[in-house]
Design an enzyme around this catalytic site. Structure first.
Site, PDB file in Angstrom:
ATOM      1  N   ARG A 102      45.075  76.766 127.309  1.00 26.73           N
ATOM      2  CA  ARG A 102      46.326  77.372 127.777  1.00 26.73           C
ATOM      3  C   ARG A 102      46.050  77.859 129.192  1.00 26.73           C
ATOM      4  O   ARG A 102      45.224  78.761 129.385  1.00 26.73           O
ATOM      5  CB  ARG A 102      46.742  78.520 126.861  1.00 26.73           C
ATOM      6  CG  ARG A 102      47.860  79.356 127.443  1.00 26.73           C
ATOM      7  CD  ARG A 102      48.531  80.233 126.428  1.00 26.73           C
ATOM      8  NE  ARG A 102      49.439  79.447 125.592  1.00 26.73           N
ATOM      9  CZ  ARG A 102      50.411  79.958 124.843  1.00 26.73           C
ATOM     10  NH1 ARG A 102      50.596  81.274 124.819  1.00 26.73           N
ATOM     11  NH2 ARG A 102      51.191  79.193 124.122  1.00 26.73           N
ATOM     12  N   HIS A 129      54.755  72.353 127.497  1.00 26.30           N
ATOM     13  CA  HIS A 129      54.266  72.961 126.252  1.00 26.30           C
ATOM     14  C   HIS A 129      54.472  71.933 125.126  1.00 26.30           C
ATOM     15  O   HIS A 129      55.288  72.140 124.214  1.00 26.30           O
ATOM     16  CB  HIS A 129      55.028  74.259 125.989  1.00 26.30           C
ATOM     17  CG  HIS A 129      54.402  75.153 124.970  1.00 26.30           C
ATOM     18  ND1 HIS A 129      53.152  74.905 124.407  1.00 26.30           N
ATOM     19  CD2 HIS A 129      54.850  76.308 124.404  1.00 26.30           C
ATOM     20  CE1 HIS A 129      52.878  75.858 123.541  1.00 26.30           C
ATOM     21  NE2 HIS A 129      53.878  76.716 123.516  1.00 26.30           N
ATOM     22  N   GLN A 132      54.402  72.618 121.199  1.00 22.06           N
ATOM     23  CA  GLN A 132      55.583  73.335 120.701  1.00 22.06           C
ATOM     24  C   GLN A 132      56.693  72.342 120.342  1.00 22.06           C
ATOM     25  O   GLN A 132      57.375  72.487 119.322  1.00 22.06           O
ATOM     26  CB  GLN A 132      56.080  74.311 121.782  1.00 22.06           C
ATOM     27  CG  GLN A 132      57.323  75.079 121.395  1.00 22.06           C
ATOM     28  CD  GLN A 132      57.071  76.056 120.258  1.00 22.06           C
ATOM     29  OE1 GLN A 132      56.161  76.859 120.345  1.00 22.06           O
ATOM     30  NE2 GLN A 132      57.865  76.001 119.197  1.00 22.06           N
ATOM     31  N   ASP A 221      64.701  79.799 125.815  1.00 25.35           N
ATOM     32  CA  ASP A 221      63.356  80.343 125.994  1.00 25.35           C
ATOM     33  C   ASP A 221      63.487  81.573 126.878  1.00 25.35           C
ATOM     34  O   ASP A 221      64.533  81.795 127.499  1.00 25.35           O
ATOM     35  CB  ASP A 221      62.456  79.262 126.643  1.00 25.35           C
ATOM     36  CG  ASP A 221      61.006  79.708 126.811  1.00 25.35           C
ATOM     37  OD1 ASP A 221      60.573  80.618 126.077  1.00 25.35           O
ATOM     38  OD2 ASP A 221      60.309  79.145 127.678  1.00 25.35           O
ATOM     39  N   CYS A 261      61.093  78.957 120.757  1.00 21.56           N
ATOM     40  CA  CYS A 261      59.629  78.794 120.646  1.00 21.56           C
ATOM     41  C   CYS A 261      58.935  80.129 120.389  1.00 21.56           C
ATOM     42  O   CYS A 261      57.823  80.134 119.882  1.00 21.56           O
ATOM     43  CB  CYS A 261      59.083  78.115 121.896  1.00 21.56           C
ATOM     44  SG  CYS A 261      59.241  79.095 123.406  1.00 21.56           S
ATOM     45  N   ARG A 289      54.154  74.970 113.833  1.00 24.24           N
ATOM     46  CA  ARG A 289      53.081  74.794 114.832  1.00 24.24           C
ATOM     47  C   ARG A 289      51.784  74.407 114.122  1.00 24.24           C
ATOM     48  O   ARG A 289      51.036  73.541 114.566  1.00 24.24           O
ATOM     49  CB  ARG A 289      52.876  76.097 115.631  1.00 24.24           C
ATOM     50  CG  ARG A 289      54.025  76.442 116.562  1.00 24.24           C
ATOM     51  CD  ARG A 289      54.080  75.508 117.758  1.00 24.24           C
ATOM     52  NE  ARG A 289      52.846  75.497 118.508  1.00 24.24           N
ATOM     53  CZ  ARG A 289      52.504  76.386 119.450  1.00 24.24           C
ATOM     54  NH1 ARG A 289      53.351  77.314 119.806  1.00 24.24           N
ATOM     55  NH2 ARG A 289      51.339  76.321 120.069  1.00 24.24           N
TER      56      ARG A 289
HETATM   57  N1  NVA Z   1      58.086  79.665 128.929  1.00 24.01           N
HETATM   58  C1  NVA Z   1      57.236  80.569 128.188  1.00 24.01           C
HETATM   59  C2  NVA Z   1      56.843  79.977 126.880  1.00 24.01           C
HETATM   60  C3  NVA Z   1      56.035  80.858 125.999  1.00 24.01           C
HETATM   61  C4  NVA Z   1      55.597  80.212 124.730  1.00 24.01           C
HETATM   62  C5  NVA Z   1      56.017  80.915 129.021  1.00 24.01           C
HETATM   63  O1  NVA Z   1      55.458  80.023 129.676  1.00 24.01           O
HETATM   64  O2  NVA Z   1      55.643  82.087 129.050  1.00 24.01           O
HETATM   65  N1   CP Z   2      55.426  79.622 121.283  1.00 26.05           N
HETATM   66  C1   CP Z   2      54.165  79.922 121.623  1.00 26.05           C
HETATM   67  O1   CP Z   2      53.417  79.112 122.212  1.00 26.05           O
HETATM   68  O2   CP Z   2      53.756  81.167 121.247  1.00 26.05           O
HETATM   69  P1   CP Z   2      52.449  81.952 121.709  1.00 26.05           P
HETATM   70  O3   CP Z   2      52.616  82.237 123.186  1.00 26.05           O
HETATM   71  O4   CP Z   2      52.427  83.177 120.881  1.00 26.05           O
HETATM   72  O5   CP Z   2      51.249  81.079 121.488  1.00 26.05           O
END
Ligand code: NVA
Ligand code: CP
Length: 304
Positions: A102, A129, A132, A221, A261, A289
């Site tokens: 990540r 992502h 997801q 989101d 998500c 997931r």
């Molecule tokens: N768009 C959000 C998704 C979190 C799962 C982010 O990147 O923080």
């Molecule tokens: N939706 C998602 O990726 O959640 P987290 O940020 O908690 O991993």
């Protein structure tokens, strides 16, 4: 050997193979039949950002597949002190069978993959992502929902991932963002190219009502993604009118589902009432997931 960095790297058939595999493994898990598809394998999980679902689902998933996952915070690794990502990739891939990252910048993931001897999975980057979306599509299939999707809000990593899923699978996707928050032009162009082959229909507007009208799936989101905290006040102002509430949802198809998500910020991208009315599918999506990623990992392992 394949990596899982964006859905754009896969054909429709390949995406459906992973989804079907996920469905099969999920069915087995429902009766607590955990087959050791990844027996004695290890997954390194590197996090530059926070996570609840991604960490738990990959860690539990590996355990249930007969393997093991290592949680590695980027702050605690030597990359936090300047060790190049390419050296980290060579070391980690010499000891672990797969890696999931990540990252702040998608390029970090690409660099890691370039130097890794083993499959690398995107657990969220600033651009995409994709894991997801595998869970989201699995949820759509289980719920028997139609394939007209409305995405309301920020043209961010989730919007980009919906663009890839829809354009690969031939779905209809209507995205509504405030002006100035449209998806990345290059990613949009790629989706339009894919759509010519798959027959997908992709529409972009600045009008949430237009996007939601008749949709089978409505999704959104956060307006403030991880790393954008400094823009919070400005974003909250500029996204006014883009909250998915019951009024907006009433324009969707009868029995439309709502996906998120997570994490969800009530009163901003979604109203509290709307969220709770659709909690059933939202938390099924979150649990998916676990299952979807097992499908991805087992598929990647079969390909090498
Ligand atoms: N768009 C959000 C998704 C979190 C799962 C982010 O990147 O923080
Ligand atoms: N939706 C998602 O990726 O959640 P987290 O940020 O908690 O991993």
């Amino acid at each position: 050997m394949r990596h899982f960095l964006t859905l754009d790297d896969f054909s429709k058939d390949e995406i459906l193979q992973m989804i079907n595999l996920a469905g099969k493994i999920k069915k087995e898990a429902k009766v607590r039949e955990f087959k050791p598809y990844l027996k004695d394998q290890t997954l390194a999980m590197i996090f530059e950002k926070s996570s609840t679902r991604t960490r738990v689902s990959f860690e539990v998933g590996m355990y249930q597949l007969g393997g093991h996952a290592l949680f590695l915070s980027a702050n605690d690794l030597q990359i936090g002190r300047g060790e190049p990502i390419k050296d980290t990739a060579r070391v980690i891939s010499s000891m672990c069978d797969m890696a999931m990252l990540r990252v702040n910048r998608h390029e970090t993931l690409e660099e890691f993959a370039k130097f890794s001897q083993n499959p690398v999975i995107n657990g969220l980057s600033d651009k995409f992502h994709p894991v997801q979306l595998m869970a989201d599509y699995l949820t759509m299939r289980e719920r028997g929902s139609g394939e007209k999707i409305a995405y309301i809000g920020d043209g961010n990593n989730m919007a980009h991932s919906w663009l890839m899923l829809a354009s690969k699978l031939g779905l209809e996707l209507r995205i509504a963002t405030p002006k100035g928050y449209e998806p990345d032009a290059k990613i949009l162009e790629k989706a339009q190219q894919n759509a010519k082959i798959s027959g997908a229909k992709i529409y972009l507007s600045n009008e949430p009502k237009e996007a939601v009208a008749g949709a089978d799936v409505v999704t959104t989101d956060t307006w403030v993604s991880m790393g954008q905290e400094g823009e919070k006040e400005k974003r909250l102002r500029e996204f006014a009118g883009f909250c998915v509430d019951e009024n907006l949802m009433s324009l969707a198809a009868k029995n439309a589902i709502f996906l998120h998500c997570l994490p969800a910020y009530r009163g901003y991208e979604v109203s509290e009432a709307m969220f709770e009315a659709h909690a059933d599918e939202i938390f099924a999506e979150a649990q998916n997931r676990l299952h979807a990623q097992k499908g991805v990992m087992v598929w990647l392992n079969d390909k090498r």
